[in-house]
Structures are given as structure tokens and as C-alpha cells.
Scaffold this active site. Structure first.
Site, PDB file in Angstrom:
ATOM      1  N   HIS A 274       2.878  -0.304   4.350  1.00 22.16           N
ATOM      2  CA  HIS A 274       2.309  -1.680   4.160  1.00 22.16           C
ATOM      3  C   HIS A 274       2.083  -2.752   5.552  1.00 22.16           C
ATOM      4  CE1 HIS A 274       2.301  -1.153  -0.167  1.00 22.16           C
ATOM      5  NE2 HIS A 274       3.519  -1.368  -0.201  1.00 22.16           N
TER       6      HIS A 274
ATOM      7  N   HIS B   4       2.596   2.166  -4.756  1.00 18.78           N
ATOM      8  CA  HIS B   4       1.666   1.242  -4.223  1.00 18.78           C
ATOM      9  C   HIS B   4       0.824   1.737  -3.273  1.00 18.78           C
ATOM     10  CE1 HIS B   4       5.811  -0.488  -4.991  1.00 18.78           C
ATOM     11  NE2 HIS B   4       4.999  -1.635  -5.513  1.00 18.78           N
TER      12      HIS B   4
ATOM     13  N   ASP C 297       8.875   5.595  -5.306  1.00 20.54           N
ATOM     14  CA  ASP C 297       8.697   4.552  -6.303  1.00 20.54           C
ATOM     15  C   ASP C 297       7.929   4.863  -7.447  1.00 20.54           C
ATOM     16  OD1 ASP C 297       6.839   4.205  -4.719  1.00 20.54           O
ATOM     17  OD2 ASP C 297       7.120   2.093  -4.388  1.00 20.54           O
TER      18      ASP C 297
END
Length: 499
Positions: free
Chosen positions: A129, A166, A252
Site C-alpha cells: 500500500h 486488499h 488476510d
């Protein structure tokens, strides 16, 4: 060593720095770097270390990090401290500080570039990110972008794949306008961080159609995930023909993750690793997200075994964090009964749209020939300028060097499957020569003299004493035959320099 489909040995390098587990994001924060230490300890107790080369990664300097990040941003990360945060109130509106944020391992791609390995693994990496000038999503420095920039010095085209729940927005943004890197991300989309990764985000300029995004809904299971991953990646490999692959293995996306909402098992997650490994291209495997840390350690240990083509039992071996894995103490997890909101019609519609975009690609874009830039991490980047056998090297420099095969061999309490009772251990006997007997007598004399040093340091903690023991025996084994007293002097000097 793992085996390729052609039967040749596939070499695996594993990167780990014990310091990474010391970083702390703060009370209640879901990101816990301690999970890297748990993973390392679990794969050690499974005995996987015997099948791969283990390195301590180079820690990127400020100059290396500014190959992508802005100078001001890296300066900010180096300057900020808990006691001066008020001076950076403007910058602090956009990121939460954590100590150690400027120390990034960015050397895993070096062995791939030099063709010294087939697969490089760094579970501490994968911080996808981070942006050029700002932190995002628990990520401060984008080690993936730095690694890909190094790979591009030797490879015309690099493929980046992200199976974190994500969207890999930081990596996509960095290469959004180039055709030399294709980014492929399978992620949860819709009212979910970071809010990017729409199907229509396909790249721009020369990079148009080189960004591939597969937006997913809650509850996707192993069967559905495999049904979309394999055909999409097969088409990508056919059209793009990369010469190196970077795979971000964010955990995740597993069932039961603290921040996630997918329903993948560890085996389903690892199917992606297994499939990409089958193309027999240089592969860099990285960590990423993952907030139920017992499952993160399970997942990355199993995927290390997959990279090594090694089967490991479902029964977890005893390890330093054994109590974390209760009450079942098993390697694999079961999916939950949550509803899979990704219908077959929805998945097929997205897949066909992506196939249409991939058909727009010019087949395997090339790159103009040019001189190869200097490597960010030099092969001889140690604490000393040359290898002089008469010069004593530092602990740091010694640790950077590849360990010999015997360094991680079984002790008397270990066996093929992990640790075992010393009573069941049998030494292999062989005939001793006169030279062996003479060497053993001198070595025994040296060890007896060394005992005085161990008792001298008896005030130290157990770990410090263990460290001295390892150092002294390594040095004594090398030089006792020549001069035992010299060996003892070196041990003392090394210990105090370490302190």
C-alpha cells in the site's frame, strides 16, 4: 531442493532477519510483525530449513529507498520520533508512525537477478500500500516496488500478482503507465480499504491494459477462487510472457482473518503459489496482510513447503509458540459456513471482461537494449573490503554470508521430522585415521580451555551465553589445530565487540 516439472533441482533461498519481530505498531493495532517470527520458528521446527539456503537480508539505505520514494518522505520517516511528533502535525494527518518503519529488506531479488536461485522467499516483505510520498495501510516503504525496479534491470517484463484481500494499490500506481510491469490483483471491492481496484482500472498511456483487477465480494471459497485464478493467470502468461514473477501472498484472504471477509483455506490459498511455480520462471514470494497471526504462520509455513515441493504433516511440531495454535494444534484450517456472495454468473462476467482486455495487448512487448544499471545491493557489500583470511571479520559481516550445509544440520536431539529424544539418536561410526585422533585430542584440549570462558560469562543471560558458545565453537573448530590459545583470544574479542 525442490524439483521442477522437468526433474531438475529448483533452488530456494529464504530471507529472514530476527529483528523484524521486534517492531511494534502499538496497543490494539492489528498489524503484528511478531507473526514473521512465529512463521520462522514453525518452519524451523518442521525441518524446512534443511532444504533451502537461508540469508539475512540487506537492509535498504535511504539512498536505495529513494529509487522510488521521495527524498522528503524518507527524511520524514528517519526524523519522526514519539517525542517530536508535534513538529510533524501536517504529515501526521496522513500516517500513523511506528518505530522501525525505515528499515526495509529489499535484497531478495538479488539472487534471482544473478540466477543464483529459482525461488526467493521473504515473508517480511509485501507491503503493497505504501505510496511514493505517503504511508498507507500499515505500509511505510514499498519493498515490492523497490524489488521490481531491481528486477527490471535484468528482465524485460515482470509480472506482479497480488492475492491479499486488499487491492495492491501502491504497486499498481507505481507502474500504471508502463508496459514493462503487469499488475494483477484479486481483491475484495466495494466499501473496503483502500477503495481502489475497479474492473475498469486498466492502466494508462503505454501501460493501458497492463493493470488487471478482479473485484470480488465477501465469502469466496477455494473452489471459486481456483476457478478464476488459473484461467486468468494462464491467459496473462500467454499474452504477456514475463521473464520474472513477483507473488504477494497476503494471508488476510484466509477464512477467519481479523480484518478479512473471504473464506479460503490454507490449501486453497497455496494453490496460487503451486500454479505460478509450475511456469518455472524466477519467482519472488512475499508476505503482506494477515491479522489472525496463528493462521498467518500456518499459511506461510505451508507455502514455503509448497515452494520446496515438500510434504509436511498436519500435526504441528512443538515450537516456541505452540500455545498460539490451540486447541487443535493442526496446520490446516477449516472454512466457515459464511455465504459465498460471488455467484457463478458474476465471476464468469468479470472473467470474460478481463479476457477481452487481455486480447487488446500487443503480444509480449519488448524493450530497447541498453546498459544494465548498477545493482542497488552489491554482492560484496559487507563490512570489509576484501576477504583476507588473516583478518578478523565482524559479526554482522559473518552473518551475511551463506551458511555451510552443516550449519543447520541436526543436533543430537533432532531428527528428520524435527526434534527427537536423544536416546533414539545413533551416531554413524567410521574408522578413525591417525590424523583424526590427533585433531580430536587438540580440539578436546581447546574445548576444555574454552570452558573457563563460559564460566567467566556466567552472569549473562541464557541467550547471550548460547551466542558465545556458538561463536567460540565455530572459531575453535577452524583454528584449534593451529593454535588453541589464539582461538580463545578471538572468542573474547568477538564477545566484547558484540556487546
Amino acid at each position: 531442493m525442490a524439483l521442477t516439472s522437468q526433474g531438475t533441482k529448483k533452488k530456494v533461498c529464504y530471507y529472514y532477519d530476527g529483528d523484524v519481530g521486534n517492531y511494534y505498531y502499538g496497543q490494539g493495532h492489528p498489524m503484528k510483525p511478531h507473526r514473521i517470527r512465529m512463521t520462522h520458528n514453525l518452519l524451523l521446527n518442521y525441518g524446512l530449513y534443511r532444504k533451502m539456503e537461508i540469508y539475512r537480508p540487506h537492509k535498504a539505505s535511504g539512498e536505495e529507498m529513494t529509487k522510488y520514494h521521495s527524498d522528503d518522505y524518507i527524511k520524514f520517516l528517519r526524523s519522526i520520533r514519539p517525542d517530536n511528533m508535534s513538529e510533524y502535525s501536517k504529515q501526521m494527518q496522513r500516517c500513523k508512525f511506528a518505530q522501525g518503519g525505515d528499515e526495509v529488506s529489499a535484497s531478495s531479488q538479488g539472487a534471482l537477478n544473478k540466477q543464483q536461485t529459482d525461488i526467493a522467499i521473504n515473508w517480511a516483505g509485501g507491503l503493497h500500500h505504501a505510496k511514493k510520498s505517503e504511508a498507507s495501510g500499515f505500509c511505510y516503504v514499498n519493498d515490492i516496488v523497490l524489488a521490481i525496479l531491481e528486477l527490471l534491470k535484468y528482465h524485460q517484463r515482470v509480472l506482479y500478482i497480488d492475492i491479499d484481500i486488499h487491492h495492491g494499490d501502491g504497486v499498481e500506481e507505481a507502474f500504471y503507465t508502463t508496459d514493462r510491469v503487469m499488475t494483477v490483483s484479486f481483491h475484495k471491492y466495494g466499501e473496503y480499504f483502500p477503495g481502489t481496484g475497479d474492473l475498469r482500472d486498466i492502466g494508462a498511456g503505454k501501460g493501458k491494459y497492463y493493470a488487471v483487477n478482479y473485484p470480488l465480494r465477501d465469502g469466496i471459497d477455494d473452489e471459486s477462487y481456483e476457478a478464476i485464478f488459473k484461467p486468468i493467470m494462464a491467459k496473462v502468461m500467454e499474452m504477456y510472457q514475463p521473464s520474472a514473477v513477483v507473488l504477494q501472498c497476503g494471508a488476510d484472504s484466509l477464512s477467519g482473518d481479523r480484518l478479512g471477509c473471504f473464506n479460503l483455506t490454507i490449501k486453497g490459498h497455496a494453490k496460487c503459489v503451486e500454479y505460478m511455480k509450475s511456469f518455472n520462471l524466477p519467482l519472488l514470494m512475499l508476505g503482506g496482510g494477515g491479522y489472525t497471526i496463528r493462521n498467518v504462520a500456518r499459511c506461510w509455513t505451508y507455502e514455503t513447503a509448497v515452494a520446496l515441493d515438500t510434504s509436511i504433516p498436519n500435526e504441528l511440531p512443538y515450537n516456541d509458540y505452540f500455545e498460539y495454535f490451540g486447541p487443535d494444534f493442526k496446520l490446516h484450517i477449516s472454512p466457515s459456513n459464511m455465504t459465498n456472495q460471488n455467484t457463478n454468473d458474476y465471476l464468469e462476467k468479470i472473467k470474460q471482461r478481463l479476457f477481452e482486455n487481455l486480447r487488446m495487448l500487443p503480444h509480449a512487448p519488448g524493450v530497447q537494449m541498453q546498459a544494465i544499471p548498477e545493482d542497488a545491493v552489491q554482492e560484496d557489500s559487507g563490512d570489509e573490503d576484501e576477504d583476507d583470511p588473516n583478518k578478523r571479520i565482524s559479526i554482522r559481516a559473518h552473518d551475511k554470508r551463506i551458511a555451510c550445509e552443516e550449519e543447520f544440520s541436526d543436533s543430537e536431539d533432532e531428527g528428520e521430522g524435527g526434534r527427537r529424544n536423544a536416546a533414539s539418536f545413533k551416531k554413524v561410526k567410521r574408522a578413525k585415521t591417525e590424523g583424526d585422533k590427533e585433531g580430536e585430542e587438540k580440539e578436546k584440549k581447546g574445548e576444555e580451555e574454552a570452558k573457563g570462558i563460559y564460566s567467566f560469562f556466567s552472569f549473562s543471560s541464557h541467550h547471550t551465553c548460547h551466542f558465545v558458545t556458538l561463536i567460540s565453537f565455530n572459531i575453535l573448530n577452524q583454528i584449534t589445530v593451529c593454535n588453541t590459545e589464539l582461538g580463545l583470544v578471538v572468542v573474547v574479542m568477538v564477545f566484547f565487540s558484540y556487546l
